[in-house]
Structure formats: structure tokens, C-alpha cells
Design an enzyme around this catalytic site. Structure first.
Site, PDB file in Angstrom:
ATOM      1  N   LYS A   1      28.336 -14.802  34.910  1.00 10.31           N
ATOM      2  CA  LYS A   1      29.361 -15.661  34.292  1.00 10.31           C
ATOM      3  C   LYS A   1      30.121 -16.419  35.380  1.00 10.31           C
ATOM      4  O   LYS A   1      30.380 -17.619  35.248  1.00 10.31           O
ATOM      5  CB  LYS A   1      30.320 -14.797  33.448  1.00 10.31           C
ATOM      6  CG  LYS A   1      29.654 -14.260  32.185  1.00 10.31           C
ATOM      7  CD  LYS A   1      30.456 -13.152  31.500  1.00 10.31           C
ATOM      8  CE  LYS A   1      29.662 -12.577  30.329  1.00 10.31           C
ATOM      9  NZ  LYS A   1      30.303 -11.401  29.700  1.00 10.31           N
TER      10      LYS A   1
ATOM     11  N   GLN B   1      35.403  -7.531  30.808  1.00  9.83           N
ATOM     12  CA  GLN B   1      34.017  -7.150  30.533  1.00  9.83           C
ATOM     13  C   GLN B   1      33.984  -5.803  29.804  1.00  9.83           C
ATOM     14  O   GLN B   1      34.553  -4.825  30.263  1.00  9.83           O
ATOM     15  CB  GLN B   1      33.226  -7.070  31.852  1.00  9.83           C
ATOM     16  CG  GLN B   1      31.750  -6.757  31.669  1.00  9.83           C
ATOM     17  CD  GLN B   1      30.983  -7.860  30.929  1.00  9.83           C
ATOM     18  OE1 GLN B   1      31.189  -9.048  31.174  1.00  9.83           O
ATOM     19  NE2 GLN B   1      30.119  -7.466  30.004  1.00  9.83           N
TER      20      GLN B   1
ATOM     21  N   ASP C   1      36.745 -15.012  24.677  1.00  7.72           N
ATOM     22  CA  ASP C   1      35.714 -14.232  23.982  1.00  7.72           C
ATOM     23  C   ASP C   1      35.870 -14.370  22.468  1.00  7.72           C
ATOM     24  O   ASP C   1      34.929 -14.097  21.713  1.00  7.72           O
ATOM     25  CB  ASP C   1      35.842 -12.738  24.341  1.00  7.72           C
ATOM     26  CG  ASP C   1      34.813 -12.296  25.373  1.00  7.72           C
ATOM     27  OD1 ASP C   1      33.770 -12.965  25.494  1.00  7.72           O
ATOM     28  OD2 ASP C   1      35.051 -11.273  26.047  1.00  7.72           O
TER      29      ASP C   1
END
Ligand code: NAP
Length: 299
Positions: free
Chosen positions: A52, A96, A119
Site C-alpha cells: 500500500k 492494518q 477503509d
């Protein structure tokens, strides 16, 4: 033989378009910033975060990365998120998952400023998605939606079966596909581990999305000619190679490829799209927070 939908190609196209959006932000003195926070020593999580960060760098998003030892107190993570919420150079925050057992995952999601929740898992953003007014679509479901569009498989009016009902893939995807909006208007059935006869559902479907985390769950017996099959699964299966494993999806690719209209491979299908849509949300977050209107790819 099925048309193989190339997620790498579609992902790169979206990233190139996003580079242009980043340039337009830059003309207004804005550099989008994404902070990633890793509280784990799991190798796969480390790999996902570094992929990412690398993708951010490629299109001109400033990446900030923080690591917290998995045995540290939960407050280390909550305090870090609090600081990032206040940091004006950070427009997106990604913690994460999974976090260690002693950290309350729901509390982590609620702690992130909803405007920086790239997210799309904060309850406010989940609620907006369900209500048909999404701010940040969750990355993997959004990626699936974009892959369907790229494959000319508009879900409107179609029967779609989603196998999996997690909060990060199955449920938000079902919600996206059922919306009265472009890329939606499908009739959606959601299957899970308690579904009685999954094949009976998938055999009626125009589009099947497998997101269960079970290798070879979907085989050719479970689909009819002309079905579009999207494989979200990423599973490590034993292999006779240096690593001792290889990645496999939830679909028996070689079997289903013979019958389906279109199919995504693993790797190279949904995975690259998840990253592309994270970049998309980060650029959108910068635009919203800085009050600079820009066009985003596919809008
Ligand atoms: P998850 O949280 O474990 O959820 C799995 C879902 O599948 C659950 O709803 C479960 O049902 C259902 N399920 C499990 N076994 C089943 C079976 N035999 N038949 C029918 N349904 C079954 O997993 P997730 O986070 O959604 O991820 C799913 C897969 O996608 C994993 O392989 C993951 O690695 C992959 N993934 C890929 C990406 C990407 O970017 N490519 C992103 C995210 C996830 P219950 O609810 O009844 O337990």
C-alpha cells in the site's frame, strides 16, 4: 473459455487516472497523505502494508508509516490514531487488520476520524453506504464493483450471489450491489457457512462473487454457462516450492474457466483493485478535507 478479467490492468488504469487527480490537488498546494499503522509481526500483514505504501509513492501520495509492537498496550494504538486524527498532513488513516486480541477492533474503527477513514469501516461510513449516500466505499467491494464494470458485466437487473458475509467484504459488497445507483440495481443473495445449499443459489446466478476464504469452494458444477465469477479469496495452500505455499482463491480456476463467461484470477484479480481503491479513497479524502473539488476516475 472464459474471458479472464485482468485486475492488474484495470488497477493500473485507475492509478494512472488518480495520478492526474493528485496533480490537480498539487496545483492547489495539496499533497494527499496516507498513514498506515501496523500492530502485528505477521509477515502477510507487513507485506500488505508495504504494498500500500509503495502504491502511494507511485502516484504522489505522501505515505507515513507507524509500527507498534503487538505486545504493547492498546492505548499506544489509540493514542497514535488520536495524533493522526489531528495531523493536517494526514488525510487517510489505515490500521492494518487484524490487531492483537487485547485490542478491541471495534473501538479502533470508531477511534478513526470518519473523514479520514479511507477503509470505510467506521460505523458512520457504513451507515452512509447502507443509506445510499456513500462517502468512502470499502476498498475490496468497490474494487469488485469496478471490475464488473470493466468486464461489461453491469449488475443492474442481474441475480448476484455473494458467498461470504464479513463486515469487510461480503456485507458491504451486497449493500453496494443492491443500491439504486450506477454499479448497483442487482438482486443480491448472500450465502455463508450456515447456508443450506450454496450450489442451488449459485446455479441461478448471473454473477457469483466468492469471498469465503475456502480454497476451491466454487467449482464448475456450481455455475451455469455464461456466469461471471469474481474470486476475492486469498488462501495459502501447500506447494512444492521455496516458500512451501502458493496463493489460491476460493474458485477452482481451471475448472470454472471452461464454463464461465468471465473470471478473475488469483493473484492478479481483486487484489490490485483493493489497493487502487484505497488510493482512490485517499485522494477523495484529501479533496474533501482541503475543500478542493477534483474529478475522480469513474465518477
Ligand atoms: P472472513 O471474515 O473469514 O469471512 C468469511 C465469510 O465466508 C464468512 O461470512 C463465513 O461465514 C463464510 N464462509 C466460510 N466458510 C464458508 C463455506 N464453506 N461456505 C460458505 N460460506 C463460508 O473473511 P473475509 O475477511 O471476508 O475474507 C474472505 C476471503 O477474501 C479471504 O480469503 C481473504 O483473504 C480474502 N480477501 C481478499 C482481499 C483482496 O484484496 N483480494 C481483501 C479482503 C479479503 P460465517 O459468517 O457463517 O462464518
Amino acid at each position: 473459455m472464459a474471458h479472464v478479467i485482468d485486475g492488474n490492468e484495470v488497477g493500473v488504469r485507475i492509478q494512472n487516472e488518480l495520478s492526474a487527480s493528485v496533480e490537480r490537488l498539487s496545483d492547489s498546494g495539496v499533497t494527499p497523505g496516507l498513514a498506515t499503522v501496523l500492530m502485528s509481526d505477521d509477515g502477510a500483514s507487513e507485506t500488505y502494508v508495504s504494498m500500500k505504501q509503495r502504491a502511494c509513492e507511485q502516484i504522489g501520495i505522501e505515505g507515513y508509516h507507524y509500527e507498534i509492537g503487538p505486545d504493547e498496550p492498546a492505548d499506544e494504538l489509540f493514542d497514535r490514531i488520536g495524533e493522526l486524527n489531528e495531523d493536517p498532513s494526514v488525510h487517510g488513516i489505515l490500521v492494518q487488520m487484524p490487531v492483537p486480541d487485547h485490542v478491541d477492533e471495534q473501538r479502533v474503527l470508531r477511534r478513526i476520524d470518519p473523514l479520514k477513514d479511507v477503509d470505510g469501516f467506521h460505523p458512520e461510513n457504513v451507515g452512509r453506504l447502507v443509506a445510499g449516500d456513500p462517502r468512502y466505499k470499502p476498498c475490496t467491494p468497490h474494487g469488485v464493483q469496478r471490475l464488473l464494470a470493466a468486464a461489461d458485466a453491469d449488475p443492474a437487473g442481474k441475480d448476484v450471489v455473494v458467498v461470504g458475509r464479513s463486515n469487510i467484504v461480503g456485507k458491504p459488497l451486497a449493500n453496494l450491489l443492491v443500491q439504486k445507483a450506477d454499479g448497483g440495481n442487482a438482486t443480491v443473495t448472500v450465502c455463508h457457512s450456515r447456508t443450506d445449499d450454496i450450489a442451488a443459489k449459485t446455479l441461478e446466478a448471473d454473477i457469483v462473487v466468492a469471498a469465503a476464504g475456502v480454497p476451491e469452494l466454487i467449482d464448475a458444477e456450481m455455475i451455469t454457462d455464461g456466469t461471471t465469477v469474481i474470486d476475492v479469496g486469498v488462501n495459502r495452500v501447500d506447494a512444492d516450492n521455496e516458500k512451501g505455499y502458493e496463493l489460491a482463491g476460493d474458485v477452482d480456476f481451471e475448472d470454472v474457466e471452461e464454463k464461465a463467461e468471465a473470471i478473475t484470477p488469483v493473484p492478479g484479480g481483486v487484489g490490485p483493485m483493493t489497493i487502487a481503491m484505497l488510493l482512490y479513497n485517499t485522494v477523495k479524502a484529501a479533496s474533501l478535507q482541503e475543500g478542493v473539488a477534483i474529478e475522480l476516475p469513474g465518477q
